[in-house]
Every structure is written in structure tokens, then in C-alpha cells.
Design an enzyme around this catalytic site. Structure first.
Site, short mmCIF file in Angstrom:
data_model
loop_
_atom_site.label_atom_id
_atom_site.label_comp_id
_atom_site.label_asym_id
_atom_site.label_seq_id
_atom_site.Cartn_x
_atom_site.Cartn_y
_atom_site.Cartn_z
N TYR A 31 -3.21 2.39 9.72
CA TYR A 31 -2.55 1.98 8.46
C TYR A 31 -1.17 1.40 8.75
O TYR A 31 -0.80 0.33 8.24
CB TYR A 31 -2.45 3.20 7.56
CG TYR A 31 -1.64 3.02 6.29
CD1 TYR A 31 -2.23 2.53 5.13
CD2 TYR A 31 -0.29 3.39 6.24
CE1 TYR A 31 -1.50 2.39 3.95
CE2 TYR A 31 0.44 3.25 5.07
CZ TYR A 31 -0.16 2.75 3.93
OH TYR A 31 0.57 2.62 2.77
N SER A 40 5.14 -0.91 3.77
CA SER A 40 5.39 0.54 3.73
C SER A 40 6.50 0.92 4.70
O SER A 40 6.74 0.20 5.69
CB SER A 40 4.10 1.28 4.12
OG SER A 40 4.34 2.65 4.33
#
Ligand code: NAD
Ligand code: MG
Length: 303
Positions: free
Chosen positions: A208, A195
Site C-alpha cells: 500500500y 497518504s
């Protein structure tokens, strides 16, 4: 299916220059049909060119979002596709498999919660058995929790959520890679999903973001370990992409502004991410590409 020119035109028409989305929330894992607008997975636009003819792919989280777009693109490129997902997502899984079948390829469903190591082993074994082999693993399943009751950073973190994030995003990826690599031959490939958060972390996604940075690190080590066997390992780093994960895990205000802060000024659609996976999976196009991360971020830097 549309022509290439028709596909490009459709993409321009759907582009929301203002960015952001109507206020909405779901409970995790979230389903496609409850989203406004429903994401674009390339259903009407992706045109295959035989890049993955005869390949056999397992895509985790393949029911929805980026995973569904990858499944559609892979099938139209000539690959048979197995998807893993959570049982609560059966409706989405069925729709993805319909698209794969419509492309003339085999679609296999291997549901299961990948936080359990034995399930990882079973999912790989079942996918391989049903497809008659396996030579592409896409680790795409993921979880985040960005509803810290208005609190970002350490204050917003709750133990159960942190465990779920780390077990889903990182631990499961390790066991999926181990299970798949054990039966991969030369020319097989692994593509992880990292990401923009690995490079430009947000305080609301502290845990995350850390798992995604770890996936980058893992990708380099896997490429080194598996390269001598002729197995390439890479990762794709999406920026903000409109998928069920967003309304299922973010506060309403963050949904409304989602993607607006990118240089392109909008969130991406899953169908805009899938071609990166096709490139990395293709033995012809990416034969010397291993150990790297390909960004699809709308302008955010992935270095
Ligand atoms: P999505 O909700 O459509 O897909 C995520 C999938 O993960 C779910 O469909 C679910 O099947 C699967 N999953 C979650 N927990 C699981 C578990 N315990 N066991 C098995 N499967 C599980 O959302 P998406 O955005 O398409 O997410 C795909 C990947 O893309 C994730 O790894 C996510 O972190 C990553 N990503 C997304 C964005 C974004 O903005 N949407 C940005 C960067 C990275
Ligand atoms: Mg889903």
C-alpha cells in the site's frame, strides 16, 4: 447548517484526546453504519462559501469516509457531484447522495469496480453525460490489507491482496486520469489521494505504501503533462483517518491504537480532510497550485 463558530465548537467537543477506538472488525469494503463511533463527515459542521459554484466533480470511493466528506463539502460549495463506489456499498452511496441533494446540488451514482479498465472509461463517460460535463476528478478509491496473520513485511503479503492493492490504488488512477483528461478543458483539475504512508511507511502496509509513493510521483508527472492545457494536478496526503477502510482491513489491536502515535495524539475525522480538497479544487484559491501534495496528517511530516 451551523455558523463557522458553531462548527469550530462542535469539532472541539468531538475531539478524542485519548486516541484509539473500540475493538472492531468488518470485511472489506466495510460500511459506515457498522462503525463505532460512526465517523464525522462534516454533516453538521461544513459551511460552504460558493468556492465551487457550477463545477462538476467525479469522486471515486465517494460513498464513505474521506470521499463522502469531500462530496458533502463540494456540494455545499456549489458543485454537482458524481460518486463511484462498489455495488456492496449501495447503502453508503445512497446516504452520501442524500447529503448532496440536501445541499441543492445534483447527485449521480456511477458504481463499478475500477480494477477493470473498461469500467474506468465507462464511469467517466457516464458521470460526464449525467452531469453535463466534468471539470474535477478526485481519485480517492483505495484499498489496503493490514492483516498479515500477525506478520508484517514480506511474510504478511499474499498475492491476491497485493494485486488488489496495486490495481485499485495505482493502475485504476492512471486509467481514470487518462479518461478524464481526454475530455477536460482549461481550468479542470485532478486531485489524487496519497497518504502519510508514502513518507513514513509501516511494514504491515508495504505494498500500500509503495502505491501511495507512486501516486506522488505520478502527480508530479501529470501536472507537467497537463499544465500546458491549463489543467492542475495535485494530491492530498491524509494521516490516520477514521473511515470504514480501517476496521475492514486492520487487525483489531491496530484499530484500538489507531492514530495515537501522531503528534496530535488522535486519528482525524473525514470532515477534517475535505477542506484540503476544496482548496485544491478551487480555481480562485489554488490557481497557481499544481504538482504538489497537501498533508492532513495530525503532525506527520509529508516531505
Ligand atoms: P473508505 O473505505 O471510506 O473509502 C475507500 C473507498 O474505495 C471505498 O468506499 C470504495 O468505494 C472504494 N474502492 C475500493 N476498492 C475499489 C474498487 N476496486 N473499485 C472502486 N472503488 C473501490 O476509506 P477512506 O479511508 O476514506 O479511503 C479513501 C482514500 O483515502 C483511499 O485512497 C485511502 O488509501 C486514502 N487514505 C486513507 C487514510 C485513512 O487513514 N483512512 C489515510 C491515508 C490515505
Ligand atoms: Mg465505502
Amino acid at each position: 447548517m451551523m455558523t463557522d463558530i458553531g462548527a469550530r465548537a462542535a469539532r472541539m467537543v468531538r475531539t478524542d484526546k485519548k486516541g484509539g477506538f473500540p475493538a472492531q472488525q468488518q470485511d472489506p469494503p466495510g460500511v459506515t453504519g457498522d462503525m463505532t463511533p460512526v465517523p464525522d463527515h462534516g454533516e453538521q459542521t461544513y459551511v460552504g462559501h460558493g468556492r465551487l459554484e457550477g463545477r462538476k466533480a467525479l469522486i471515486t470511493g465517494g460513498d464513505s469516509g474521506i470521499g463522502r466528506a469531500i462530496a458533502i463539502a463540494f456540494a455545499r460549495e456549489g458543485a454537482d457531484v458524481a460518486i463511484n463506489y462498489l455495488q456492496a456499498e449501495q447503502v453508503d452511496a445512497d446516504e452520501t447522495c442524500d447529503w448532496v441533494t440536501k445541499a441543492g446540488r445534483q447527485a449521480v451514482q456511477v458504481p463499478g469496480d475500477l480494477r477493470d479498465r473498461a469500467t474506468c472509461d465507462q464511469v467517466v463517460a457516464d458521470a460526464s453525460k449525467e452531469l453535463g460535463g466534468l471539470d474535477i476528478l478526485v481519485n480517492n478509491a483505495g484499498f489496503q490489507w493490514d492483516r498479515g496473520r500477525g506478520k508484517d513485511g514480506l511474510e504478511g503479503l499474499e498475492p491476491d491482496d497485493v494485486d488488489r492493492v496495486i490495481e485499485t490504488n495505482l493502475v485504476a488512477v492512471i486509467w481514470m486520469c487518462k479518461a478524464a483528461a481526454a475530455q477536460f478543458g482549461e481550468g479542470a483539475t485532478i486531485i489524487n489521494t496519497t497518504s502519510i504512508q508514502a513518507y513514513d511507511p509501516s511494514p504491515g502496509l508495504m505494498d500500500y505504501a509503495a502505491t501511495k509513493a507512486a501516486i506522488n510521483n505520478l502527480t508530479v508527472n501529470l501536472a507537467a503533462a497537463l499544465g500546458p492545457k491549463g489543467i492542475r494536478v495535485n494530491a492530498v496526503a491524509p494521516g490516520p483517518i477514521w473511515t470504514p477502510l480501517q476496521p475492514a482491513t486492520r487487525e483489531v489491536e491496530k484499530v484500538e491504537t489507531f492514530g495515537k502515535d501522531t503528534p496530535l495524539g488522535r486519528a482525524g475525522q473525514p470532515g477534517e480532510v475535505a477542506p484540503a480538497y476544496v482548496f485544491l479544487a478551487s480555481t480562485a484559491d489554488a490557481s497557481y497550485v499544481s504538482g504538489t501534495v497537501l498533508g492532513v496528517t495530525g503532525g506527520g511530516a509529508v516531505f
